[in-house]
Scaffold this active site. Sequence first.
Site, mmCIF file in Angstrom:
data_model
loop_
_atom_site.group_PDB
_atom_site.id
_atom_site.type_symbol
_atom_site.label_atom_id
_atom_site.label_comp_id
_atom_site.label_asym_id
_atom_site.label_seq_id
_atom_site.Cartn_x
_atom_site.Cartn_y
_atom_site.Cartn_z
ATOM 1 N N CYS A 32 11.809 0.543 3.496
ATOM 2 C CA CYS A 32 11.541 1.722 4.330
ATOM 3 C C CYS A 32 12.234 1.601 5.699
ATOM 4 O O CYS A 32 11.839 0.767 6.501
ATOM 5 C CB CYS A 32 10.020 1.826 4.482
ATOM 6 S SG CYS A 32 9.432 2.780 5.863
ATOM 7 N N CYS A 35 9.974 1.752 8.740
ATOM 8 C CA CYS A 35 9.183 0.522 8.843
ATOM 9 C C CYS A 35 9.988 -0.548 9.583
ATOM 10 O O CYS A 35 9.463 -1.238 10.466
ATOM 11 C CB CYS A 35 8.798 0.002 7.454
ATOM 12 S SG CYS A 35 7.794 1.139 6.486
#
Length: 104
Positions: A32, A35
């Site tokens: 991600c 993230c």
Amino acid sequence: MADIQELSAADFDAEVLQHDGRVLVDFYTDWCPPCKQMAPVLEEIAASDDSVKIVKVDAGKEQQLAVQHEATMVPTFILFENGNKVRTTVGAMPKAKFVDWLNG
């Protein structure tokens, strides 16, 4: 300087729900981009703010835990205080805005 601990479902109750004080849980995945964008922000906060314990949960590996805490998108950040969910936010944001959210 506090390290950010990686938790599994087995550790979650003891480290988050039974912790006296504030715990920020970062539900993330390795793939991600937002993230990864938030990782250095969390490290800076962990190094400078002793009032909150920061932990990470890999939502891909711990899917049941993520679903249980309604972390269906990543990154999802959940702030717990004395074992109670206080607030949740989803997605990356600038450090100043994140700190404002964290300190509510």
